[in-house]
Design an enzyme around this catalytic site. Structure first.
Site, mmCIF file in Angstrom:
data_model
loop_
_atom_site.group_PDB
_atom_site.id
_atom_site.type_symbol
_atom_site.label_atom_id
_atom_site.label_comp_id
_atom_site.label_asym_id
_atom_site.label_seq_id
_atom_site.Cartn_x
_atom_site.Cartn_y
_atom_site.Cartn_z
ATOM 1 N N SER A 115 0.829 -1.191 0.000
ATOM 2 C CA SER A 115 0.000 0.000 0.000
ATOM 3 C C SER A 115 0.863 1.239 0.000
ATOM 4 O O SER A 115 2.053 1.195 0.332
ATOM 5 C CB SER A 115 -0.900 0.017 1.238
ATOM 6 O OG SER A 115 -0.088 0.232 2.371
ATOM 7 N N LYS A 116 0.245 2.349 -0.352
ATOM 8 C CA LYS A 116 0.928 3.633 -0.445
ATOM 9 C C LYS A 116 1.539 4.053 0.887
ATOM 10 O O LYS A 116 2.527 4.766 0.911
ATOM 11 C CB LYS A 116 -0.106 4.691 -0.862
ATOM 12 C CG LYS A 116 0.016 5.093 -2.308
ATOM 13 C CD LYS A 116 -0.668 6.420 -2.543
ATOM 14 C CE LYS A 116 -0.232 7.003 -3.863
ATOM 15 N NZ LYS A 116 -1.235 7.073 -4.873
ATOM 16 N N ARG A 117 0.916 3.615 1.977
ATOM 17 C CA ARG A 117 1.343 4.105 3.286
ATOM 18 C C ARG A 117 2.811 3.788 3.583
ATOM 19 O O ARG A 117 3.471 4.518 4.284
ATOM 20 C CB ARG A 117 0.442 3.545 4.392
ATOM 21 C CG ARG A 117 -0.412 4.642 5.018
ATOM 22 C CD ARG A 117 -1.301 4.106 6.100
ATOM 23 N NE ARG A 117 -2.245 3.142 5.566
ATOM 24 C CZ ARG A 117 -2.615 2.037 6.193
ATOM 25 N NH1 ARG A 117 -2.111 1.750 7.375
ATOM 26 N NH2 ARG A 117 -3.494 1.228 5.649
ATOM 27 N N GLN A 118 3.293 2.669 3.070
ATOM 28 C CA GLN A 118 4.668 2.281 3.401
ATOM 29 C C GLN A 118 5.665 2.612 2.294
ATOM 30 O O GLN A 118 6.785 2.140 2.294
ATOM 31 C CB GLN A 118 4.701 0.799 3.751
ATOM 32 C CG GLN A 118 3.791 0.498 4.935
ATOM 33 C CD GLN A 118 4.081 -0.853 5.559
ATOM 34 O OE1 GLN A 118 5.178 -1.368 5.484
ATOM 35 N NE2 GLN A 118 3.077 -1.418 6.200
ATOM 36 N N GLY A 119 5.274 3.410 1.333
ATOM 37 C CA GLY A 119 6.186 3.776 0.239
ATOM 38 C C GLY A 119 5.404 3.991 -1.038
ATOM 39 O O GLY A 119 4.218 3.708 -1.084
#
Ligand code: GLU
Ligand code: ZN
Length: 328
Positions: A251-255
């Site tokens: 997901s976008k949250r981790q990169g």
């Protein structure tokens, strides 16, 4: 056998790293086998149209060095196929299924479908269309067609199961009773993903369908479509999910997940190809560095893994340092 594969994105406005992995594996396989790769834009969802999405996509592939072999000629150049330009074909093919009773029109209002859903949830039943419109008489259908909006649904067999072999997951089996009477043509006359995807894979002579694991659950519906038409099946290859380092879904949250973001941050195309090439596939030995030509030589479907592939940002940075050093 003339191998032909495809990359079939729905234009979303950016290229997800998972999309790059799918495109790359298809490309590697085609080149390894002396086959062809087709680019097909699956743009039949009118509500999700994004301007310049396809231009962006093609620009990224050009800069990364993945070239496609086939598409309709457009002003002297070979462009991608656009499903939105093939609507007449889907209309022609749906007629065949209506005539052989594999598909039927459904006139149900969204209010009725909503009520049905609520009831099924309340009764802890599988949520699926209750086939209200399957029992309409020919004359009822005729008079409805003139005045009501309708969709066309696939009639899933009442009994039996769908069994197929995936080259990565091996044997997959599902009961027909668990499959919904899928919509094939929407009320706006456009085909759904399932219908256009299968008709095109057949008409374009696709021999191997290689795509992300999230499409595995759609495959039984596709197989029933092939059966309804009496068409031979292609081979299916579902690529493992991409995971964050904590094994949650990427997901976008981790990169970043958009390839263009990595490119604009200074990641080299060599890094991205090498890194993404190893996300779910591994070579015979422990070798880590591969050019695209070397990947083409080594690639095989046999060494695609079943379990999720971790997108390790640290490794990506490390790999990019290696390629940057070699630039000098
Ligand atoms: N249009 C689908 C997507 O966006 C294609 C899936 C497939 O390859 O069948 O990924
Ligand atoms: Zn209905």
């Amino acid at each position: 056998m003339n191998i032909k594969v495809r990359f079939a994105p729905s234009p979303t406005g950016y290229l997800h790293v998972g999309g790059l992995r799918t495109a790359l594996y298809n490309y590697l396989y085609a080149k390894n086998q002396g086959g062809k790769i087709v680019l097909r834009i699956e743009d039949t969802d009118q509500s999700r149209k994004v301007d310049y999405a396809v231009e962006n996509l093609i620009a990224i592939f050009n800069s990364i060095g993945i070239n496609f072999d086939e598409g309709p000629e457009n002003g002297g150049e070979f462009g991608p196929y656009y499903q939105s330009q093939r609507l007449g074909i889907y209309q022609e093919y749906i007629q065949k299924l209506i005539i052989n009773k594999s598909a039927y029109p459904c006139f149900c209002s969204s209010a009725r479908l909503e009520k049905m859903r609520e009831l099924q949830i309340k009764n802890k039943q599988i949520i699926k269309y209750d086939r209200h419109c399957l029992s309409l008489s020919d004359s009822e259908i005729e008079s409805n067609i003139r005045v009501k909006k309708y969709v066309i649904r696939l009639k899933i067999p009442d009994k039996g199961e769908v069994l197929f072999f995936d080259q990565v997951r091996d044997r997959v089996i599902i009961k027909c009773s668990e499959i919904d009477d899928q919509i094939l043509i929407k009320a706006d006359g456009f085909p759904t993903y399932h219908f256009a995807n299968v008709v095109d894979d057949y008409l374009m002579g696709i021999t191997h369908v290689m795509r992300g694991e999230e499409w595995l659950s759609s495959t039984p519906k596709h197989i029933l479509l092939y059966r309804a038409f009496g068409w031979e099946l292609p081979k299916f290859i579902h690529l493992p999910l991409l995971l964050n380092s904590d094994r949650s879904k990427l997901s976008k949250r981790q990169g970043d997940v958009a390839v263009e973001d990595y490119l604009s941050k200074g990641f080299l195309k060599e890094t991205l190809i090498n890194f993404v090439g190893l996300l779910g596939w591994h070579p015979k030995d422990n070798r880590e560095f591969f050019s695209i030509e070397e990947l083409i030589k080594e690639f095989s479907i046999k060494r695609i893994q079943k379990s999720g592939a971790v997108f390790d940002q640290e490794k990506l940075l490390w790999m990019n340092k290696h390629y940057l050093k070699n630039l000098k």
